[in-house]
Design an enzyme around this catalytic site. Structure first.
Site, short mmCIF file in Angstrom:
data_model
loop_
_atom_site.label_atom_id
_atom_site.label_comp_id
_atom_site.label_asym_id
_atom_site.label_seq_id
_atom_site.Cartn_x
_atom_site.Cartn_y
_atom_site.Cartn_z
N THR A 373 0.88 -1.17 0.00
CA THR A 373 0.00 0.00 0.00
C THR A 373 0.92 1.22 0.00
O THR A 373 2.14 1.09 0.09
CB THR A 373 -0.98 -0.02 1.20
N ASP A 415 -9.63 -8.41 1.43
CA ASP A 415 -10.02 -7.58 2.58
C ASP A 415 -11.46 -7.88 3.01
O ASP A 415 -11.91 -7.40 4.06
CB ASP A 415 -9.85 -6.09 2.27
N GLY A 464 0.72 -0.40 5.52
CA GLY A 464 1.05 -1.35 6.59
C GLY A 464 -0.10 -2.26 6.98
O GLY A 464 -0.11 -2.76 8.11
N1 GLY Z 1 -5.65 -3.45 1.53
C1 GLY Z 1 -5.34 -2.93 2.78
C2 GLY Z 1 -6.43 -2.10 3.35
O1 GLY Z 1 -7.23 -1.57 2.62
O2 GLY Z 1 -6.51 -1.97 4.54
#
Ligand code: GLY
Length: 562
Positions: A373, A415, A464
């Site tokens: 990310t 997610d 993270g």
């Molecule tokens: N893909 C990590 C988040 O959206 O928290």
């Protein structure tokens, strides 16, 4: 002018080491075209400043930075992914979160990632196009440019297009991420052709050129959202996905829309904390934790007491994340209750000073949560601000590039909760609120944040995975102590996320005697063998207008004030 440049090293357990001492914490008064930008890559920070210098505002600069990161940091974010842009428009004080989160395709369903026996299929929500949600970043870039920017989108995309055509240099971090995802990149010829060299991770300094991605960006600049979501690019995306076992349709792409959402606002004494709203869990969890901690004299407590209370706040906030949070368009998220100081104060009464709270739960081993990310922070001389956290989820997302488009697809479907109680790649669990449903946005931890004090305004965030929210909490608490961006980005970190039931901490973040005191209160500790996060932060003093900025010393970013 360089304010601080990330270094991929970390101090010794005794404290902040020589890497941090190299930080130059310069503060610069504003001039026309001035601004502060911190991002995970020097190319992106410089692209943003070039757009400010060309007459763009912070929102134009944000489009330029995001598009450039999509090219030069392909393992972190990209046109095949999504994210959240938190905006502050100075002329009218308008604050909004532009939600460019991916959506589940219409053919998705709650059992998409489980087999006939009801067991989660390993890797199905992580690798390859079945793991990919419908991308939101291209629509968000168009939305920002058309709704908030000053310059034409095609002009703002020029730096990114140039990096895609001419190539960017492979860094040590690129090598680490590509090594981690080499197998899945090798599964897809179009991916391996761009990101690997004859199937191997390219050496440092090798050039990664992306002519197809340059053409896709050019089309987006010329045609707006239709250049990605309809027509040739959309057709190529859908054909490639379906040919490789995915479930996208042309209608999914045509139906994608960004959402504008009210940010979540909480208070830490006289500081206003503005952060991401659902489908991010960031602002809600941050509000719960901030309100739980606001009445505690953290500065006067022993270190063991302070860490104990912070860990307990994290435990309760992540418990609520697992139970209540999901896409607000699909599930009723009790935002007002979870973010109310009265609720937080009730939770505080459940904290015992000498013993950790016991909430009945199952347990499972900790999962890694790394530096994938991306985040960037921007302020311009007019006072406009952008905090943006963008993602394709795992490093290099799903590993799948749709041939002919240069677009590397996300694996954000991971997610979602594949099965209640079964952890995702970040070890996060959840329930029905975050189950897979057609058109739904997966729950996120991304937490772009403003901290607004009486004298200073800060913009911060970090990648993270599940640890994002606790990193932003630690950064906001550091702002409240009067420290500046160089301190927020560098401070040692610890984390608890309810499940797994462990306090994870960076090397040196919790002193040995404090560890013993925490263990005596029933905490289980896990010393990590590496650091995590890549925070990018900027700040402005209200009275003088002076900017400062810092890029996490754990990363390869650049913070620059001009
Ligand atoms: N893909 C990590 C988040 O959206 O928290």
């Amino acid at each position: 002018m360089v304010v601080s440049m990330g270094r991929r090293r970390w101090p010794s357990p005794s404290g902040l080491g020589p890497g941090l001492l190299l930080l130059l914490a310069l503060a610069v008064p504003a001039a026309h075209g001035a601004g502060a930008i911190a991002s995970a890559r020097p190319e992106a920070t410089r692209a943003g400043h070039a757009i400010l210098a060309a007459g763009g505002n912070a929102f134009d600069a944000a489009v330029a930075v995001a598009a450039t990161l999509a090219v030069v940091e392909p393992f972190g974010s990209g046109l095949g992914g999504g994210g959240f842009f938190l905006l502050h428009r100075q002329q009218d004080g308008h604050q909004v979160m532009v939600d460019g989160r991916e959506t589940a395709p219409a053919a998705a369903h709650p059992d998409l990632y489980v087999d006939a026996d009801g067991e989660v299929v390993p890797g199905a929500s992580v690798d390859g196009p079945l793991a990919a949600g419908i991308p939101g970043l291209p629509a968000a870039l168009v939305h920002l440019s058309e709704g908030y920017g000053r310059l034409p989108l095609a002009r703002v995309l020029e730096p990114a297009i140039q990096w895609a055509e001419e190539g960017f240099e492979v860094s040590a971090h690129y090598r680490a991420m590509a090594t981690f995802r080499k197998d899945v990149l090798n599964d897809y010829a179009a991916s391996a052709a761009i990101f690997l060299d004859a199937g191997e991770v390219p050496g440092e300094g090798a050039l990664i050129r992306q002519p197809d991605l340059a053409a896709t960006l050019r089309r987006l600049g010329a045609e707006g959202r239709g250049g990605f979501y309809d027509g040739e690019v959309a057709a190529a995306l859908v054909d490639a996905v379906v040919d490789h076992g995915g479930i996208w349709s042309a209608a999914d792409l045509a139906a994608y829309r960004v959402r504008e959402r009210a940010p979540v606002v909480s208070r830490l004494g006289d500081i206003r904390v503005v952060s991401a709203s659902p489908p991010s869990s960031g602002g809600v969890a941050l509000a719960t934790m901030v309100h739980m901690l606001e009445d505690l004299p953290l500065g006067d407590l022993s270190e063991a007491d302070a860490v104990h209370y912070m860990v307990e706040a994290m435990r309760f906030a992540y418990r609520d994340r697992a139970v209540y949070l999901g896409d607000p368009d699909y599930t009723a998220v009790p935002v007002a209750r979870l973010t109310s100081p009265a609720y937080a104060h009730r939770l505080v009464r459940q904290i015992s000073p000498g013993q950790r709270a016991h909430i009945p739960t199952p347990d499972f081993p900790p999962q890694p949560a790394g530096t994938h990310t991306t985040h960037f922070s921007i302020m311009d001389d007019a006072g406009n601000r952008v905090a943006a956290t963008l993602s394709i989820n795992y490093p290099f997302g799903s590993g799948f590039v749709a041939a002919g488009t240069g677009v590397l697809l996300n694996d954000e479907m991971d997610d979602f909760v594949a099965k209640p109680g079964v952890p995702n790649v970040y070890g996060l669990v959840g329930g029905r609120a975050n189950a897979v449903e057609p058109g739904k946005r997966p729950l996120s931890s991304m937490s772009p944040t403003f901290v607004e004090g009486p004298d200073r305004i800060g913009v911060l965030g970090t990648p993270g995975g599940s640890r994002i929210i606790t990193m932003v909490l630690l950064g906001a608490l550091d702002f409240a102590r009067g420290n500046g961006p160089a301190s927020w980005v560098a401070r040692p970190r610890f984390h608890h996320q309810f499940l797994p039931d462990v306090v994870q901490f960076e090397p040196g973040a919790i002193a040995p005697d404090v560890q013993r005191e925490l263990e005596a209160r029933g905490h289980r500790l896990q010393a990590l063998d590496s650091t995590y996060g890549n925070m990018q932060a900027v700040m402005r003093e209200r009275r003088s207008g002076r900017f400062s900025a810092a890029s996490d010393p754990r990363g390869e970013g650049l913070a620059e004030v001009r």
